[in-house]
Design an enzyme around this catalytic site. Structure first.
Site, PDB file in Angstrom:
ATOM      1  N   HIS A 119      -1.258  15.430   3.510  1.00 26.32           N
ATOM      2  CA  HIS A 119      -2.048  14.194   3.571  1.00 26.32           C
ATOM      3  C   HIS A 119      -1.237  13.002   3.050  1.00 26.32           C
ATOM      4  O   HIS A 119      -1.138  11.956   3.712  1.00 26.32           O
ATOM      5  CB  HIS A 119      -3.325  14.404   2.736  1.00 26.32           C
ATOM      6  CG  HIS A 119      -4.189  13.201   2.568  1.00 26.32           C
ATOM      7  ND1 HIS A 119      -5.492  13.157   3.003  1.00 26.32           N
ATOM      8  CD2 HIS A 119      -3.975  11.988   1.980  1.00 26.32           C
ATOM      9  CE1 HIS A 119      -6.025  11.990   2.714  1.00 26.32           C
ATOM     10  NE2 HIS A 119      -5.118  11.254   2.079  1.00 26.32           N
ATOM     11  N   GLU A 120      -0.666  13.167   1.860  1.00 22.40           N
ATOM     12  CA  GLU A 120       0.079  12.045   1.272  1.00 22.40           C
ATOM     13  C   GLU A 120       1.318  11.714   2.081  1.00 22.40           C
ATOM     14  O   GLU A 120       1.693  10.544   2.208  1.00 22.40           O
ATOM     15  CB  GLU A 120       0.446  12.367  -0.178  1.00 22.40           C
ATOM     16  CG  GLU A 120      -0.749  12.621  -1.080  1.00 22.40           C
ATOM     17  CD  GLU A 120      -1.778  11.509  -1.047  1.00 22.40           C
ATOM     18  OE1 GLU A 120      -1.377  10.331  -0.970  1.00 22.40           O
ATOM     19  OE2 GLU A 120      -2.983  11.805  -1.103  1.00 22.40           O
ATOM     20  N   GLY A 173      -6.892  12.568  -6.351  1.00 22.71           N
ATOM     21  CA  GLY A 173      -6.135  13.782  -6.091  1.00 22.71           C
ATOM     22  C   GLY A 173      -4.652  13.494  -6.053  1.00 22.71           C
ATOM     23  O   GLY A 173      -3.841  14.234  -6.598  1.00 22.71           O
ATOM     24  N   ALA A 174      -4.309  12.371  -5.401  1.00 22.45           N
ATOM     25  CA  ALA A 174      -2.910  11.951  -5.296  1.00 22.45           C
ATOM     26  C   ALA A 174      -2.898  10.513  -4.807  1.00 22.45           C
ATOM     27  O   ALA A 174      -3.926   9.962  -4.405  1.00 22.45           O
ATOM     28  CB  ALA A 174      -2.135  12.859  -4.331  1.00 22.45           C
ATOM     29  N   GLU A 232      -7.023   6.388   5.288  1.00 23.35           N
ATOM     30  CA  GLU A 232      -7.504   7.662   4.763  1.00 23.35           C
ATOM     31  C   GLU A 232      -7.971   8.627   5.841  1.00 23.35           C
ATOM     32  O   GLU A 232      -7.739   9.828   5.731  1.00 23.35           O
ATOM     33  CB  GLU A 232      -8.609   7.412   3.742  1.00 23.35           C
ATOM     34  CG  GLU A 232      -8.148   6.612   2.527  1.00 23.35           C
ATOM     35  CD  GLU A 232      -6.944   7.228   1.826  1.00 23.35           C
ATOM     36  OE1 GLU A 232      -6.678   8.433   2.007  1.00 23.35           O
ATOM     37  OE2 GLU A 232      -6.252   6.492   1.107  1.00 23.35           O
ATOM     38  N   HIS A 262       0.689   9.394   4.923  1.00 31.90           N
ATOM     39  CA  HIS A 262       0.582   7.994   4.513  1.00 31.90           C
ATOM     40  C   HIS A 262       1.926   7.266   4.539  1.00 31.90           C
ATOM     41  O   HIS A 262       1.940   6.030   4.577  1.00 31.90           O
ATOM     42  CB  HIS A 262       0.035   7.911   3.089  1.00 31.90           C
ATOM     43  CG  HIS A 262      -1.454   7.977   2.983  1.00 31.90           C
ATOM     44  ND1 HIS A 262      -2.291   7.169   3.702  1.00 31.90           N
ATOM     45  CD2 HIS A 262      -2.253   8.747   2.197  1.00 31.90           C
ATOM     46  CE1 HIS A 262      -3.551   7.441   3.379  1.00 31.90           C
ATOM     47  NE2 HIS A 262      -3.560   8.392   2.471  1.00 31.90           N
ATOM     48  N   GLU A 278      -0.339   7.707  -2.469  1.00 31.47           N
ATOM     49  CA  GLU A 278       0.740   7.698  -1.492  1.00 31.47           C
ATOM     50  C   GLU A 278       1.806   6.652  -1.753  1.00 31.47           C
ATOM     51  O   GLU A 278       2.342   6.061  -0.795  1.00 31.47           O
ATOM     52  CB  GLU A 278       0.142   7.466  -0.102  1.00 31.47           C
ATOM     53  CG  GLU A 278      -0.504   6.110   0.132  1.00 31.47           C
ATOM     54  CD  GLU A 278      -1.979   6.024  -0.197  1.00 31.47           C
ATOM     55  OE1 GLU A 278      -2.644   5.085   0.281  1.00 31.47           O
ATOM     56  OE2 GLU A 278      -2.473   6.900  -0.939  1.00 31.47           O
ATOM     57  N   ASN A 279       2.181   6.405  -2.983  1.00 30.72           N
ATOM     58  CA  ASN A 279       3.244   5.441  -3.237  1.00 30.72           C
ATOM     59  C   ASN A 279       4.484   5.817  -2.422  1.00 30.72           C
ATOM     60  O   ASN A 279       4.949   6.949  -2.485  1.00 30.72           O
ATOM     61  CB  ASN A 279       3.626   5.452  -4.717  1.00 30.72           C
ATOM     62  CG  ASN A 279       2.412   5.412  -5.622  1.00 30.72           C
ATOM     63  OD1 ASN A 279       1.629   4.490  -5.572  1.00 30.72           O
ATOM     64  ND2 ASN A 279       2.266   6.445  -6.441  1.00 30.72           N
TER      65      ASN A 279
END
Length: 830
Positions: free
Chosen positions: A293-294, A259-260, A316, A297, A262-263
């Site tokens: 969410h990201e 989905g994505a 997560e 992170h 988190e860089n």
């Protein structure tokens, strides 16, 4: 290629301190490979003799290697490991010059040419051990370092990275050095991006997509930025540590597997989140949750990172919990926990009842291949549910105090479950260690079942039977009939209850409905007493709170899966109550389960036509109910599902010909391809119609729609071509492989594709071994013959697991699919 074991990682972490990477990438050399040069400064710790280790790299060509200025033989490369021999204590510098292959599977450096305009884009996905596809690295999460990155790109491109980038001339872009981060979090995205930029709280924010999606991004840019700003501000209210990076870019990239990702400073999303067609507000809510969410992170995962992959849940589960909670607190969206309850949580429940289940915090993750399998509904949905229960039990104030201690202690470092629990324990008098043992080290789903016992004075007591071992703090909802509304129910009271009970709980007079886990604050299956179940069947839609209704729908779903409720009874409940439902996530979740599980798997082929007729009538009712235009999202869901369950082509053919559903909506690209997909299944179109639509929509999404339609045609030659494209050739990208697989198997075409069922097990094993984990995952998830619910399919699958030695990613998917198949057979026999 060798996978890294935990023991090897621990040994290397004790041996080395890695300080700095200088990475130079040249993307101007063609469409097959790119140049990669890396210089790694590291120190061998004192107190040991000269020792050996290795660095990871997966090159197309390893041109040269030097260690402290002395050349090493590139021929010593063994798979993905380059040995470093006789390293003396003290500082060292390793230089590696290589040509690396671009990927078409979303791993490493993925390269994509947009069929809409011919423009090319590349981006990295380094997780979990794919950094070595891009540059040489000591590839494990606890060897953090500073990264200096330079990228040479074709003219007209821009380059995004973890830090702010600057074009220095001649196509060369330099990124600001990162703080210490793990190798798997390094990110690059390059191409002729369309960008929307702004500043917030002194930091540059950016949104980026391919040029062909520019107008769609621009249409949603303010909403995306508003959500981003709101979440950013809310996290700064909760966390003591400020955002730890120099910018916040969000790039929507093509053919992204997750989905994505988190860089730090450059979050990558699948670009389906840039909507080309109409979507519901529930889908916008999900997008907002993914953004939240990201962003979580950035603290939990990037600032503080796991030591080894057994603690992936720390990343997560936390981000999952915070994503839903922050979306509910900080944005206009009010129903994220309802969506979590009816859709996301089911992912966790299902995974936790399969033989492949594992604790939220597993203790024995031996290598990276094993770790990759734990990115599932347990690490995400169950873990988030556990944290929600922890907050309920602990209180948010103490929970956040522990979290902030954790960030302060381990900023820019690595931490384990023990570190996390110690941080929480310091903020409370409660026994968090015992809670962690009960919740994070165990497997399976508890079940709570109520018994209501009447007393002599007209009052009743509640006793809850508890199957399982975890403690729970739950709310018990007591609902009475609404005398002013024939179908309505009124909440009398919510009682707090600790499980296991020490004594029966007085509840006053018997309610019409007693609901355990009202508010969905814990992770458990719940059952109904007989009187409450009768009320549910008659009055479910009369419950006032959508989250309460989600708990009830989940209980019905669990009862079907456990063989305690007939699938037809679930359909009856849907037919009775969904026409009155207003929550979009609930309507979508119930219709999806009713279609893909009940109609397609739990009912026999002979029963399926009647089920589809029921669902068609239900969707038609929803379409009629929404003719006034006041509920466009509900109408869109109903139209989509009407298309998906159509047993006859007439109505949807008319919609397609007219370009609209009578009364709306107009058929945008998503709906047009959806209609064509169903017409292909029904044999109502041919290749010419598909090609004509592709002329109108030559986009990447159009290419996927056409691939799905071609594979769905009920024609032996179409099936043969689709099969060969998936399993014989290697030309399909990850997305086109998935689209073809989605079209191939259809319950209506069981006889046509029967001979391919045994072939699947042989060919899936081969393609998974040949093309790697991403395609292995797609082959197990999408190309599995899920419609073939019979003992022969199960037997063949079990033989494959026993004898064919599938790669770990495929083995896990097959084991889960076969368990679901066995469950479907049990439901049919119940």
């Amino acid at each position: 290629m060798s996978v890294l074991t935990r023991d090897e990682a621990q040994t290397r972490a004790q041996l080395l301190d890695v300080h700095h990477y200088t990475i130079e990438l040249d993307l101007t050399g063609g469409d097959e490979t790119f140049d990669s040069r890396s210089a790694i400064r590291f120190t061998v710790r004192d107190g040991q003799d000269a020792t050996d280790t290795f660095v990871e790299v997966k090159p197309a060509e390893l041109r040269s290697v030097t260690l402290d200025g002395q050349p090493l033989d590139p021929q010593t490369l063994d798979g993905n490991r380059l040995p470093l021999k006789n390293l003396a204590p003290g500082p060292h510098e390793l230089r590696v010059d290589a040509a690396m292959r671009y990927s078409r599977t979303g791993e490493g450096m993925h390269r994509f040419t947009d069929p809409a305009d011919g423009e090319t884009y590349v981006y990295t996905q380094m997780f979990m051990d794919d950094v070595q596809r891009v540059f040489a690295a000591f590839d494990q999460p606890d060897l953090k370092a500073v990264f200096d990155l330079t990228v040479k790109a074709p003219a007209g491109w821009s380059v995004l990275a973890n830090g702010v980038t600057e074009h220095t001339g001649d196509g060369v872009w330099r990124a600001a050095a990162t703080p210490p981060v793990s190798t798997y979090l390094v990110a690059v995205a390059a191409g002729p991006w369309h960008s929307v930029r702004t500043d917030h709280r002194g930091l540059p924010f950016g949104l980026h997509c391919r040029r062909s999606l520019a107008r769609h991004l621009d249409a949603d840019a303010e909403e995306l930025l508003e959500v981003t700003r709101a979440c950013f501000d809310r996290y700064h209210e909760k966390f003591d540590e400020p955002y730890p990076f120099d910018s916040y870019d969000q790039a929507f990239v093509p053919e992204f597997n997750a989905g994505a990702m988190e860089n730090p400073g450059l979050v990558t999303f699948r670009d389906e989140f840039v909507y080309r067609s109409a979507v519901t507000d529930a889908e916008r809510q999900t997008r907002a949750m993914v953004i939240a969410h990201e962003m979580a992170h950035m603290w939990f995962g990037d600032l503080v990172t796991l030591k080894w992959w057994d603690d992936i849940w720390l990343n997560e589960s936390f981000a999952e919990y915070m994503g839903y909670q922050i979306t509910a607190e900080a944005t206009r969206f009010t129903g994220p926990w309802t969506e979590f309850g009816v859709a996301r949580k089911a992912w966790g429940y299902d995974a936790d009842q399969r033989p492949s289940t594992h604790p939220v915090a597993p203790e024995n993750v031996e290598d990276t291949a094993s770790a990759l399998l734990n990115f599932d509904g347990i690490s995400y949905a169950k873990g988030a549910s556990a944290l929600r229960q922890l907050v309920t039990w602990l209180g948010e104030k103490d929970f956040l105090a522990g979290i902030n201690t954790h960030f302060t202690r381990h900023r820019f470092g690595n931490a384990s479950l023990a570190d996390f629990i110690d941080s929480l324990a310091g903020a409370t008098d409660r026994d968090v260690h015992a809670w962690a043992d009960a919740w994070l080290r165990t497997t399976g789903v508890d079940t709570l079942a109520p018994t209501v016992t009447p007393g002599r004075d007209g009052t009743c007591t509640l006793t809850v039977a508890h199957t399982g071992s975890r403690p729970h703090r739950i709310a018990v909802g007591l609902y009475d009939r609404d005398l002013g509304d024939e179908g309505g129910l009124i909440l009398r009271e919510r009682l707090d209850l600790d499980i296991p009970q020490t004594e029966p709980r007085s509840i006053g007079k018997r309610p019409a409905l007693l609901l355990l886990n009202d508010g969905d604050l814990t992770y458990t299956k719940v059952r109904f007493d007989p009187e409450s179940f009768a009320t549910v069947r008659a009055h479910l839609s009369g419950l006032p709170d959508p989250l309460t209704r989600a708990v009830v729908w989940n209980a019905l779903r669990d009862a079907v899966r456990d063989g305690e409720l007939a699938p037809a009874a679930y359909l009856d409940a849907a037919r009775t109550h969904l026409p009155h439902e207003t929550d979009l996530a609930l309507v979508e979740g119930v219709l999806a389960f009713a279609t893909t599980q009940i109609a397609d798997r739990y009912l026999t082929p002979e029963q399926r036509p009647a089920a589809l007729a029921t669902l068609t009538a239900l969707c038609r009712d929803l379409i009629r109910r929404t003719e006034d235009g006041d509920h466009p999202g509900l109408r869109l869901i109903a139209v989509r599902h009407f298309i998906d369950v159509a047993a006859q082509p007439d109505t949807i053919t008319a919609w397609f010909s007219e370009g609209t559903v009578p009364g709306g909506p107009e058929l945008d690209p998503e709906l047009r391809w959806r209609v064509l997909g169903r017409l292909a299944v029904l044999g109502a179109i041919d290749d010419a119609v598909i090609e004509a639509e592709l002329v109108q929509d030559p986009s990447a999404t159009g290419q996927e729609g056409a691939a799905r339609c071609r594979a769905a045609l009920p024609d032996p030659e179409a099936k043969r071509r689709a099969w060969e494209e998936m399993f014989t050739g290697d030309g399909l990208s990850n997305y086109l492989f998935t689209a073809t697989a989605q079209g191939f198997w259809q319950p209506e075409q069981a006889d046509l594709v029967r001979a391919y069922v045994p072939r699947y097990y042989t060919d899936a094993v081969a393609v998974a071994a040949r093309r790697g984990p991403a395609i292995a995952d797609a082959a197990g998830r999408w190309a599995f013959p899920a419609h073939a619910v019979d003992s022969d399919t199960l037997r063949l699958g079990e033989e494959c697991l026993r004898d064919a030695d599938p790669v770990p990613a495929l083995r896990r998917k097959l084991a889960d699919q076969l368990d679901d198949l066995a469950r479907a057979l049990r439901v049919r026999r119940a």
